[in-house]
Design an enzyme around this catalytic site. Structure first.
Site, short mmCIF file in Angstrom:
data_model
loop_
_atom_site.label_atom_id
_atom_site.label_comp_id
_atom_site.label_asym_id
_atom_site.label_seq_id
_atom_site.Cartn_x
_atom_site.Cartn_y
_atom_site.Cartn_z
N TYR A 29 -121.47 15.18 -16.77
CA TYR A 29 -120.81 14.07 -16.08
C TYR A 29 -121.78 12.92 -15.86
O TYR A 29 -121.45 11.75 -16.08
CB TYR A 29 -120.24 14.56 -14.75
CG TYR A 29 -119.45 13.52 -13.99
CD1 TYR A 29 -118.20 13.11 -14.45
CD2 TYR A 29 -119.94 12.97 -12.81
CE1 TYR A 29 -117.47 12.16 -13.76
CE2 TYR A 29 -119.21 12.02 -12.11
CZ TYR A 29 -117.98 11.63 -12.58
OH TYR A 29 -117.25 10.69 -11.89
N ASP A 85 -101.77 5.39 -18.14
CA ASP A 85 -102.15 6.76 -17.78
C ASP A 85 -101.39 7.74 -18.65
O ASP A 85 -100.35 7.40 -19.22
CB ASP A 85 -101.83 7.01 -16.30
CG ASP A 85 -102.81 8.00 -15.65
OD1 ASP A 85 -103.15 9.00 -16.31
OD2 ASP A 85 -103.22 7.77 -14.50
#
Length: 251
Positions: free
Chosen positions: A146, A38
């Site tokens: 998206y 991450d």
């Protein structure tokens, strides 16, 4: 009885928060050794190997995968979960935003998988699970960009499953409905009436509530598990019935 992931190593992108963190915890509970990849690993679940990685940078991704291999000398499961959201119709976002979202949601998956493939080919229980979305299979308002990114994830999942089946690598996808995550929370905070907006999102799903991150994690665990040896090239919707059910209005 041994846990289903005993001896296996998993890497979860975007694993420090939200659905990714729930996935990391679920795999840990199942006996896996888990690396969280991450940008900000400060909130990575306890017990995971926290590795800072930027999925939009090929060098960063390859270095992160190398770090996992240095630690455990194997990689069996890759969960491509890192993603960002986007709102608006097809006319509302400039090219720069399209490139930014696709770079994370689609090409981030490509970079991570590409870096992990040599190790996955050596695994007796190789599995890739991609995080898609209900937006890939249902037309939602104000989600053009998206939806396009997650539709591409679904198509790529099937293509990857076909390409790598003979190598013993299973590839599947999970489609969460609207989930109770920090990202959705931030969207609600921006709404004119957050309570009304939340109620509308809950009502959109036939079971009447937001999906929990843990429910998505359980579906990912099924797809990643070596007990699911005949499951590949498919997707599981965790959406309270939103995709398939057509219920009569109440009253």
């Amino acid at each position: 009885m041994a846990a289903e992931f005993d001896g296996l190593v998993a890497a979860v992108t975007g694993g420090a928060s939200g659905i990714g963190a729930a996935i990391a915890r679920r795999l840990l509970t199942g006996g896996a050794r888990v690396a969280v990849l991450d940008l900000d690993v400060s909130t990575a679940p306890e017990g995971t190997l926290a590795v800072k990685a930027d999925v939009t940078d090929d060098t960063s991704v390859r270095a992160a995968v190398d770090r996992v291999l240095e630690e455990w000398d194997r990689l069996d499961i890759v969960v491509n979960n890192a993603g960002i959201g986007a709102q608006g119709t097809v006319a509302d976002n400039p090219d720069q935003e399209w490139h930014r979202v696709l770079d994370v949601n689609l090409l981030g998956l490509v970079r991570t998988t590409r870096a992990a493939l040599p190790a996955l080919r050596r695994s007796p229980s190789a599995a890739i699970v991609n995080t898609g979305s209900i937006a890939a299979t249902a037309g939602l308002p104000q989600r053009a960009l998206y939806s396009a990114s997650k539709g591409a994830v679904l198509a790529l999942t099937r293509a990857m499953a076909a390409d790598h089946l003979a190598e013993g690598i299973r590839v599947n996808c999970v489609h969460p409905g609207t989930a109770d995550t920090p990202w959705v929370g931030r969207l609600l905070e921006k709404a004119d009436d957050p309570a009304a907006e939340r109620a509308a999102l809950e009502a959109r799903q036939p079971h009447g509530r937001l999906v929990s991150a843990d429910e998505v994690a359980d579906a990912v665990a099924y797809l990643a598990s070596p007990l699911s040896r005949s499951t590949t090239g498919t997707s599981i919707s965790v959406d309270g019935g939103m995709q398939e059910l057509r219920l009569r209005p109440k009253g």
